[in-house]
Design an enzyme around this catalytic site. Sequence first.
Site, PDB file in Angstrom:
ATOM      1  N   GLY A  43       0.771  -1.151   0.038  1.00  0.00           N
ATOM      2  CA  GLY A  43      -0.081  -0.033   0.121  1.00  0.00           C
ATOM      3  C   GLY A  43       0.969   1.232   0.005  1.00  0.00           C
ATOM      4  O   GLY A  43       0.308   2.402   0.374  1.00  0.00           O
ATOM      5  N   HIS A  67      10.114   5.893   3.367  1.00  0.00           N
ATOM      6  CA  HIS A  67       9.864   6.767   4.617  1.00  0.00           C
ATOM      7  C   HIS A  67       9.498   5.531   5.486  1.00  0.00           C
ATOM      8  O   HIS A  67       9.037   4.484   5.300  1.00  0.00           O
ATOM      9  CB  HIS A  67       8.678   7.537   4.296  1.00  0.00           C
ATOM     10  CG  HIS A  67       7.394   7.215   3.898  1.00  0.00           C
ATOM     11  ND1 HIS A  67       7.337   6.878   2.474  1.00  0.00           N
ATOM     12  CD2 HIS A  67       6.186   6.744   4.384  1.00  0.00           C
ATOM     13  CE1 HIS A  67       6.158   6.496   2.205  1.00  0.00           C
ATOM     14  NE2 HIS A  67       5.419   6.200   3.376  1.00  0.00           N
TER      15      HIS A  67
HETATM   16  P1  5GP Z   1       2.594   5.275   2.355  1.00  0.00           P
HETATM   17  O1  5GP Z   1       1.353   4.748   2.066  1.00  0.00           O
HETATM   18  O2  5GP Z   1       3.206   5.407   1.078  1.00  0.00           O
HETATM   19  O3  5GP Z   1       3.236   4.418   3.167  1.00  0.00           O
HETATM   20  O4  5GP Z   1       2.210   6.198   3.394  1.00  0.00           O
HETATM   21  C1  5GP Z   1       2.271   7.641   2.853  1.00  0.00           C
HETATM   22  C2  5GP Z   1       1.874   8.604   3.937  1.00  0.00           C
HETATM   23  O5  5GP Z   1       2.144  10.067   3.625  1.00  0.00           O
HETATM   24  C3  5GP Z   1       0.386   8.321   4.494  1.00  0.00           C
HETATM   25  O6  5GP Z   1       0.110   8.108   5.716  1.00  0.00           O
HETATM   26  C4  5GP Z   1      -0.229   9.935   4.142  1.00  0.00           C
HETATM   27  O7  5GP Z   1      -1.302  10.432   5.072  1.00  0.00           O
HETATM   28  C5  5GP Z   1       0.973  10.748   4.080  1.00  0.00           C
HETATM   29  N1  5GP Z   1       1.061  11.959   3.321  1.00  0.00           N
HETATM   30  C6  5GP Z   1       0.890  12.115   2.075  1.00  0.00           C
HETATM   31  N2  5GP Z   1       0.774  13.309   1.490  1.00  0.00           N
HETATM   32  C7  5GP Z   1       1.265  14.011   2.614  1.00  0.00           C
HETATM   33  C8  5GP Z   1       1.419  15.358   2.714  1.00  0.00           C
HETATM   34  O8  5GP Z   1       1.384  16.108   1.684  1.00  0.00           O
HETATM   35  N3  5GP Z   1       1.934  15.994   3.802  1.00  0.00           N
HETATM   36  C9  5GP Z   1       2.269  14.903   5.012  1.00  0.00           C
HETATM   37  N4  5GP Z   1       2.384  15.464   5.972  1.00  0.00           N
HETATM   38  N5  5GP Z   1       1.819  13.656   4.822  1.00  0.00           N
HETATM   39  C10 5GP Z   1       1.388  13.319   3.593  1.00  0.00           C
END
Ligand code: 5GP
Length: 116
Positions: free
Chosen positions: A95, A102
């Site tokens: 996901g 990160h």
């Molecule tokens: P992934 O699913 O890629 O592991 O998680 C991406 C995370 O980045 C998600 O929890 C989402 O809420 C966060 N996220 C996406 N865009 C932004 C943003 O522009 N600013 C911040 N602070 N978080 C973001």
Amino acid sequence: MQSDKCIFCKIARKDIPAKIVYEDDQVLAFEDAKPQAPVHVLIIPHDHIEKVSDLKEKDALIAGKVIMAAKNIARSKGLDDSGYRIVMNCNRDAGQEVFHVHAHLMGGRKFNWPPG
Ligand code: 5GP
Ligand code: ZN
């Protein structure tokens, strides 16, 4: 190296705002925009690496710095006693939505295992 299109590179460059929790010359930590727990912090390397599967041996130190930053932030937020989760989603099945490596530091509530 950074990417022009990557949202996390833009946050690292301060081109778009984020609630920054910690920063040094290698990593940046900021609050997740859609927190899934009382504490939900994202920790990124400044360098644009798309996903965990792209990490090279030379990136071992930076990967360790991401974990150490998560651990230090968890302590500063008082999570050592209750516990916390550090999650790194890699690619489609996990996901992953933002393709800049990160770690999620999540705490302040009980989590299920296994995750969904
Ligand atoms: P992934 O699913 O890629 O592991 O998680 C991406 C995370 O980045 C998600 O929890 C989402 O809420 C966060 N996220 C996406 N865009 C932004 C943003 O522009 N600013 C911040 N602070 N978080 C973001
Ligand atoms: Zn990036």
